[in-house]
Enzyme design. Structure first.
Site, PDB file in Angstrom:
ATOM      1  N   LYS A  42       2.021   3.058   7.986  1.00 17.53           N
ATOM      2  CA  LYS A  42       3.451   3.308   8.106  1.00 17.53           C
ATOM      3  C   LYS A  42       3.766   4.766   7.773  1.00 17.53           C
ATOM      4  O   LYS A  42       3.189   5.331   6.840  1.00 17.53           O
ATOM      5  CB  LYS A  42       4.179   2.362   7.143  1.00 17.53           C
ATOM      6  CG  LYS A  42       5.684   2.348   7.210  1.00 17.53           C
ATOM      7  CD  LYS A  42       6.183   1.253   6.262  1.00 17.53           C
ATOM      8  CE  LYS A  42       7.684   1.088   6.300  1.00 17.53           C
ATOM      9  NZ  LYS A  42       8.100  -0.052   5.421  1.00 17.53           N
ATOM     10  N   SER A  80      10.920  -3.219   7.710  1.00 14.89           N
ATOM     11  CA  SER A  80      10.865  -1.871   8.232  1.00 14.89           C
ATOM     12  C   SER A  80       9.456  -1.453   8.676  1.00 14.89           C
ATOM     13  O   SER A  80       9.287  -0.423   9.324  1.00 14.89           O
ATOM     14  CB  SER A  80      11.359  -0.891   7.150  1.00 14.89           C
ATOM     15  OG  SER A  80      10.523  -0.951   5.992  1.00 14.89           O
ATOM     16  N   SER A  82       9.677  -6.222   4.028  1.00 23.19           N
ATOM     17  CA  SER A  82       9.302  -5.403   5.189  1.00 23.19           C
ATOM     18  C   SER A  82       7.869  -5.561   5.668  1.00 23.19           C
ATOM     19  O   SER A  82       7.500  -5.000   6.694  1.00 23.19           O
ATOM     20  CB  SER A  82       9.595  -3.926   4.896  1.00 23.19           C
ATOM     21  OG  SER A  82      10.993  -3.734   4.803  1.00 23.19           O
TER      22      SER A  82
END
Length: 391
Positions: A31, A108, A132
């Site tokens: 990420k 996310s 997330s």
């Protein structure tokens, strides 16, 4: 074909293994919030990218994986400032959910989930503050793990809410999740099995009847495997109260962490994110104090309930992934319901694994198991054995 999925922020960021280990020949994506030497993270927002400098060293989790033989292959998209559960980004677009292309991927850690679900990498690293890792894993039909709070170093990761931020991981099978855990987690308990299952009535009550029915076969299997399986109520005033505690504590910490930058830079935020930061700006530290006491009591209660051999079983999300065309009100209502599920492990800092064992209307929805703090390896081992037993 890779471009079709829009999983990567920068696919050209690659790092070779530093030495041989358990993850030889495995590739992973990460990420775009984890520091990589000489690379600048975006945190999903162009103004963050513009106003920050390249990192001087790698995040701790990256070096740990490289030292175990893994190869880094690309940085992945994230919701802006990691402050959403949808997977949509007004600046960089929405990654394509491989298991439900007409639906959102969840956020996310959306790019990480899509990279795994599309088999672009063997596994992916993300963060999980309010769900997330768990929600995108559920929506994209993959395996996801949020560890005990503090069990994996968050050093070198852009924070959101320091009381809840964790480093999590995703893969296409439980065995790979366990392998990653053996690399990232310190040795924990010697216990090797679970004997008690708890089904929170209020968590399962969030599902509509038809979705709940889709879970029935796997729940029957579970109840058949455990002599001690019980349905019970875990919250006096309902899980909305738990979610509110999480929301306020998180909001005050988000503003404390990023408020000065927001006021100085005045970043362009997309829908939902702007409103969330606006709400956080109105919160005071004192607002969170009574909720922190509530959090402590909640954590103690769950720890006592779970002990060394208990598991809480919940749906990872209250429904399958919403449509890409869903309106902002629908998405916000969906998020609020999901937060009632994700806040259980979040408030108490407990490890949670989500398994893609259920489908509804041809779309995946995860089934989650929550163990006591420090039972991470025990949970990963159990999940791998359980999924194997279903084959």
């Amino acid at each position: 074909m890779k471009e079709h999925y829009n999983a990567f922020m920068n696919e050209d960021v690659k790092l070779s293994p530093l030495q041989s280990g358990l993850l030889n020949f495995y590739t992973f994506a990460i990420k775009d919030v984890f520091a990589i030497k000489d690379y600048t993270n975006s945190a999903g927002n162009p103004d963050w990218l513009r106003t920050h400098e390249p990192a001087k060293q790698n995040a701790a989790v990256i070096d740990k994986l490289l030292n175990n033989g893994a190869t880094l292959h690309g940085t992945t998209h994230t919701d802006e400032m990691m402050y959403s559960l949808n997977g949509q980004n007004a600046h960089y677009g929405t990654p394509v959910n491989p298991k439900a292309p007409d639906c959102i991927p969840g956020g996310s850690s959306n790019g990480s989930a899509v990279a795994v679900a599309a088999h672009l990498t063997d596994f992916a690293i993300g963060t999980d503050t309010g769900g997330s890792i768990r929600i995108p894993s559920s929506y994209c039909g993959i395996y996801g793990f949020r560890p005990t709070y503090g069990a994996v170093s968050i050093e070198g990761c852009i924070p959101l809410s320091k009381s809840f931020d964790t480093v999590g991981w995703m893969a296409n099978d439980a065995e790979t999740l366990q392998l990653i855990g053996n690399c990232l987690l310190e040795n924990d308990c010697d216990e090797d099995d679970f004997y008690k299952l708890y089904f929170p009535i209020e968590a399962w009550g969030l599902l509509n009847d038809t979705v709940r029915l889709a879970f029935s076969p796997i729940l029957e299997i579970l109840e058949g495997k455990f002599d001690n399986a019980q349905w019970l109520t875990i919250s006096n005033q309902g899980l909305q109260e738990w979610a509110e505690a999480f929301r306020v504590i998180q909001g005050t910490e988000v503003w404390e962490e990023h408020g000065e930058w927001v006021k100085k830079v005045k970043p362009a935020f997309g829908p939902g994110i702007a409103q969330r930061f606006q709400a956080a700006s109105q919160m005071k530290k004192s607002d969170a104090e009574p909720w922190k006491e509530f959090q402590t009591k909640t954590g103690s209660f769950l720890s006592k309930l779970l002990d060394s051999d208990g598991l809480i079983v919940i749906p990872t999300a209250h429904e399958t992934a919403p449509s890409l065309t869903a309106g902002s009100d629908e998405l916000e209502q969906n998020r609020a319901k999901n937060m009632q599920l994700t806040c259980i492990a979040g408030l108490a800092g407990l490890p949670q694994i989500t398994l893609p064992l259920v489908t509804f209307n041809h779309k995946p929805i995860g089934l989650s198991f929550i163990a006591n703090r420090g039972r991470d390896k025990q949970l990963l081992k159990w999940a791998a054995a359980f999924t194997e037993s279903l084959k």
